[in-house]
Design a protein around this motif. Structure first.
Motif, PDB file in Angstrom:
ATOM      1  N   LYS A  84      -7.114   5.775 -15.199  1.00 52.90           N
ATOM      2  CA  LYS A  84      -7.265   4.358 -15.613  1.00 52.90           C
ATOM      3  C   LYS A  84      -8.037   3.632 -14.310  1.00 52.90           C
ATOM      4  O   LYS A  84      -8.384   2.554 -14.505  1.00 52.90           O
ATOM      5  CB  LYS A  84      -5.818   3.629 -15.165  1.00 52.90           C
ATOM      6  CG  LYS A  84      -4.928   4.059 -16.366  1.00 52.90           C
ATOM      7  CD  LYS A  84      -3.387   3.358 -15.990  1.00 52.90           C
ATOM      8  CE  LYS A  84      -2.440   3.605 -16.973  1.00 52.90           C
ATOM      9  NZ  LYS A  84      -1.234   3.609 -16.854  1.00 52.90           N
ATOM     10  N   ASP A  85      -8.541   4.554 -13.508  1.00 54.18           N
ATOM     11  CA  ASP A  85      -9.392   3.981 -12.295  1.00 54.18           C
ATOM     12  C   ASP A  85     -10.908   4.083 -12.844  1.00 54.18           C
ATOM     13  O   ASP A  85     -11.830   3.174 -12.257  1.00 54.18           O
ATOM     14  CB  ASP A  85      -9.394   4.807 -10.960  1.00 54.18           C
ATOM     15  CG  ASP A  85      -8.048   4.807 -10.261  1.00 54.18           C
ATOM     16  OD1 ASP A  85      -7.381   3.742 -10.539  1.00 54.18           O
ATOM     17  OD2 ASP A  85      -7.961   5.553  -9.593  1.00 54.18           O
ATOM     18  N   TYR A  86     -11.286   4.596 -13.718  1.00 51.06           N
ATOM     19  CA  TYR A  86     -12.528   4.648 -14.464  1.00 51.06           C
ATOM     20  C   TYR A  86     -12.741   3.771 -15.463  1.00 51.06           C
ATOM     21  O   TYR A  86     -11.920   3.752 -16.491  1.00 51.06           O
ATOM     22  CB  TYR A  86     -12.870   5.874 -14.834  1.00 51.06           C
ATOM     23  CG  TYR A  86     -12.777   7.330 -13.649  1.00 51.06           C
ATOM     24  CD1 TYR A  86     -13.934   7.226 -12.704  1.00 51.06           C
ATOM     25  CD2 TYR A  86     -11.634   7.853 -13.582  1.00 51.06           C
ATOM     26  CE1 TYR A  86     -13.561   8.052 -11.680  1.00 51.06           C
ATOM     27  CE2 TYR A  86     -11.689   9.087 -12.755  1.00 51.06           C
ATOM     28  CZ  TYR A  86     -12.471   9.061 -11.617  1.00 51.06           C
ATOM     29  OH  TYR A  86     -12.481   9.998 -10.745  1.00 51.06           O
ATOM     30  N   SER A  87     -13.629   2.927 -15.621  1.00 49.77           N
ATOM     31  CA  SER A  87     -14.001   2.137 -16.462  1.00 49.77           C
ATOM     32  C   SER A  87     -14.457   2.734 -17.911  1.00 49.77           C
ATOM     33  O   SER A  87     -15.122   3.930 -17.717  1.00 49.77           O
ATOM     34  CB  SER A  87     -14.952   0.839 -16.366  1.00 49.77           C
ATOM     35  OG  SER A  87     -16.205   1.597 -15.999  1.00 49.77           O
ATOM     36  N   LEU A 115     -15.788  14.307 -22.267  1.00 45.52           N
ATOM     37  CA  LEU A 115     -16.881  14.929 -23.230  1.00 45.52           C
ATOM     38  C   LEU A 115     -16.119  15.003 -24.604  1.00 45.52           C
ATOM     39  O   LEU A 115     -16.788  14.798 -25.823  1.00 45.52           O
ATOM     40  CB  LEU A 115     -17.494  16.099 -22.835  1.00 45.52           C
ATOM     41  CG  LEU A 115     -18.419  16.103 -21.803  1.00 45.52           C
ATOM     42  CD1 LEU A 115     -18.781  17.518 -21.151  1.00 45.52           C
ATOM     43  CD2 LEU A 115     -19.618  15.613 -21.866  1.00 45.52           C
ATOM     44  N   GLU A 116     -15.024  15.672 -24.591  1.00 51.77           N
ATOM     45  CA  GLU A 116     -14.105  15.521 -26.029  1.00 51.77           C
ATOM     46  C   GLU A 116     -14.028  14.508 -26.604  1.00 51.77           C
ATOM     47  O   GLU A 116     -14.074  14.209 -27.653  1.00 51.77           O
ATOM     48  CB  GLU A 116     -12.949  16.346 -25.541  1.00 51.77           C
ATOM     49  CG  GLU A 116     -13.217  17.765 -25.259  1.00 51.77           C
ATOM     50  CD  GLU A 116     -11.769  18.496 -25.165  1.00 51.77           C
ATOM     51  OE1 GLU A 116     -10.725  18.142 -25.316  1.00 51.77           O
ATOM     52  OE2 GLU A 116     -11.841  19.634 -24.594  1.00 51.77           O
ATOM     53  N   LYS A 117     -13.742  13.246 -25.747  1.00 54.53           N
ATOM     54  CA  LYS A 117     -13.429  12.099 -26.296  1.00 54.53           C
ATOM     55  C   LYS A 117     -14.620  11.106 -26.938  1.00 54.53           C
ATOM     56  O   LYS A 117     -14.565  10.579 -27.730  1.00 54.53           O
ATOM     57  CB  LYS A 117     -12.356  11.120 -25.481  1.00 54.53           C
ATOM     58  CG  LYS A 117     -11.151  11.562 -25.287  1.00 54.53           C
ATOM     59  CD  LYS A 117     -10.530  10.499 -24.371  1.00 54.53           C
ATOM     60  CE  LYS A 117      -9.073  11.302 -24.004  1.00 54.53           C
ATOM     61  NZ  LYS A 117      -8.246  10.258 -23.022  1.00 54.53           N
ATOM     62  N   TYR A 118     -15.449  11.316 -25.916  1.00 54.93           N
ATOM     63  CA  TYR A 118     -16.654  10.427 -26.083  1.00 54.93           C
ATOM     64  C   TYR A 118     -17.964  11.094 -26.453  1.00 54.93           C
ATOM     65  O   TYR A 118     -19.106  10.272 -26.686  1.00 54.93           O
ATOM     66  CB  TYR A 118     -16.808   9.468 -24.891  1.00 54.93           C
ATOM     67  CG  TYR A 118     -15.712   8.838 -24.468  1.00 54.93           C
ATOM     68  CD1 TYR A 118     -14.958   7.952 -25.155  1.00 54.93           C
ATOM     69  CD2 TYR A 118     -15.013   9.120 -23.222  1.00 54.93           C
ATOM     70  CE1 TYR A 118     -13.806   7.370 -24.768  1.00 54.93           C
ATOM     71  CE2 TYR A 118     -13.894   8.689 -22.786  1.00 54.93           C
ATOM     72  CZ  TYR A 118     -13.352   7.691 -23.508  1.00 54.93           C
ATOM     73  OH  TYR A 118     -12.023   7.032 -23.232  1.00 54.93           O
ATOM     74  N   GLY A 119     -17.963  12.279 -26.219  1.00 53.56           N
ATOM     75  CA  GLY A 119     -19.302  13.091 -26.225  1.00 53.56           C
ATOM     76  C   GLY A 119     -19.867  13.232 -27.853  1.00 53.56           C
ATOM     77  O   GLY A 119     -18.961  12.835 -28.788  1.00 53.56           O
ATOM     78  N   THR A 120     -21.091  13.725 -28.223  1.00 48.05           N
ATOM     79  CA  THR A 120     -21.486  13.952 -29.597  1.00 48.05           C
ATOM     80  C   THR A 120     -21.264  15.415 -29.936  1.00 48.05           C
ATOM     81  O   THR A 120     -21.675  15.840 -30.924  1.00 48.05           O
ATOM     82  CB  THR A 120     -23.102  13.588 -29.474  1.00 48.05           C
ATOM     83  OG1 THR A 120     -23.723  14.523 -28.515  1.00 48.05           O
ATOM     84  CG2 THR A 120     -23.091  12.234 -29.462  1.00 48.05           C
ATOM     85  N   PHE A 121     -20.716  16.483 -29.047  1.00 49.16           N
ATOM     86  CA  PHE A 121     -20.348  17.772 -29.362  1.00 49.16           C
ATOM     87  C   PHE A 121     -19.208  17.834 -30.121  1.00 49.16           C
ATOM     88  O   PHE A 121     -18.284  17.220 -29.892  1.00 49.16           O
ATOM     89  CB  PHE A 121     -20.175  18.590 -27.931  1.00 49.16           C
ATOM     90  CG  PHE A 121     -20.438  19.969 -28.389  1.00 49.16           C
ATOM     91  CD1 PHE A 121     -21.430  20.745 -28.546  1.00 49.16           C
ATOM     92  CD2 PHE A 121     -19.036  20.676 -28.253  1.00 49.16           C
ATOM     93  CE1 PHE A 121     -21.186  21.996 -28.787  1.00 49.16           C
ATOM     94  CE2 PHE A 121     -19.123  21.966 -28.317  1.00 49.16           C
ATOM     95  CZ  PHE A 121     -20.166  22.787 -28.644  1.00 49.16           C
ATOM     96  N   LEU A 138     -18.710   6.654 -20.460  1.00 48.72           N
ATOM     97  CA  LEU A 138     -19.679   6.711 -21.418  1.00 48.72           C
ATOM     98  C   LEU A 138     -21.021   7.097 -20.651  1.00 48.72           C
ATOM     99  O   LEU A 138     -21.771   7.900 -20.943  1.00 48.72           O
ATOM    100  CB  LEU A 138     -20.044   5.387 -22.140  1.00 48.72           C
ATOM    101  CG  LEU A 138     -18.808   5.010 -23.286  1.00 48.72           C
ATOM    102  CD1 LEU A 138     -19.153   4.129 -24.046  1.00 48.72           C
ATOM    103  CD2 LEU A 138     -18.791   6.327 -24.154  1.00 48.72           C
ATOM    104  N   ALA A 139     -21.347   6.433 -19.509  1.00 44.94           N
ATOM    105  CA  ALA A 139     -22.630   6.771 -18.610  1.00 44.94           C
ATOM    106  C   ALA A 139     -22.214   8.230 -18.331  1.00 44.94           C
ATOM    107  O   ALA A 139     -23.468   8.821 -18.074  1.00 44.94           O
ATOM    108  CB  ALA A 139     -22.442   5.670 -17.617  1.00 44.94           C
TER     109      ALA A 139
END
Length: 144
Positions: free
Chosen positions: A15-18, A55-61, A23-24
């Motif tokens: 929760k500390d990370y926006s 990476l699993e949630k937001y990445g393109t792999f 994404l960045a």
């Protein structure tokens, strides 16, 4: 007085990370600029699996098939990307406007310098264009 500034260990949670920060980090890793370990050190990310989870949630792999692919982006991801592009374009626009303003000032300055030089040295520097310059004529080519 030799005091060392000690960094206090602070336990962080997801929760500390926006969302935009996550994404960045994912984009920076996927662009091949930096490794996971370097990202952890650079941003102070403590968990070993934190970046992998992002990476699993937001990445393109495609982690299910173990193939890189274009996973459909969520509306939030698309919106954030468009916002970043807008900010970049606004920054570029501002820089270009400053360059145009600088160029206009230079042109005015050079015109003033030419005017002063023409008066001081009493010589014509600017080329005078002839009012009645002819236009190029069209050639009539007939097939025989």
């Amino acid at each position: 007085m030799n005091e060392k500034s000690e960094s206090k260990y602070v336990k962080r949670t997801q929760k500390d990370y926006s969302y935009s920060f996550k994404l960045a980090v994912v984009q920076e890793f996927e662009s091949g600029q930096i490794s996971k370990g370097e990202l952890k050190r650079k941003y102070g990310i403590q968990g070993d699996s934190t970046i992998r989870n992002w990476l699993e949630k937001y990445g393109t792999f495609d982690w299910a098939n173990k193939t890189p692919g274009t996973m459909p982006k969520t509306p939030e991801q698309k919106l954030l990307e468009l916002e970043q592009k807008v900010r970049l374009l606004e920054k570029q626009k501002k820089e270009l406007e400053q360059q145009v303003e600088k160029s206009d000032k230079k042109a005015i300055l050079f015109d003033m310098m030419i005017d002063i030089a023409e008066k001081e040295f009493n010589i014509p520097i600017r080329k005078k264009s002839l009012p009645g310059q002819s236009k190029p004529t069209k050639k009539n080519t007939k097939k025989q």
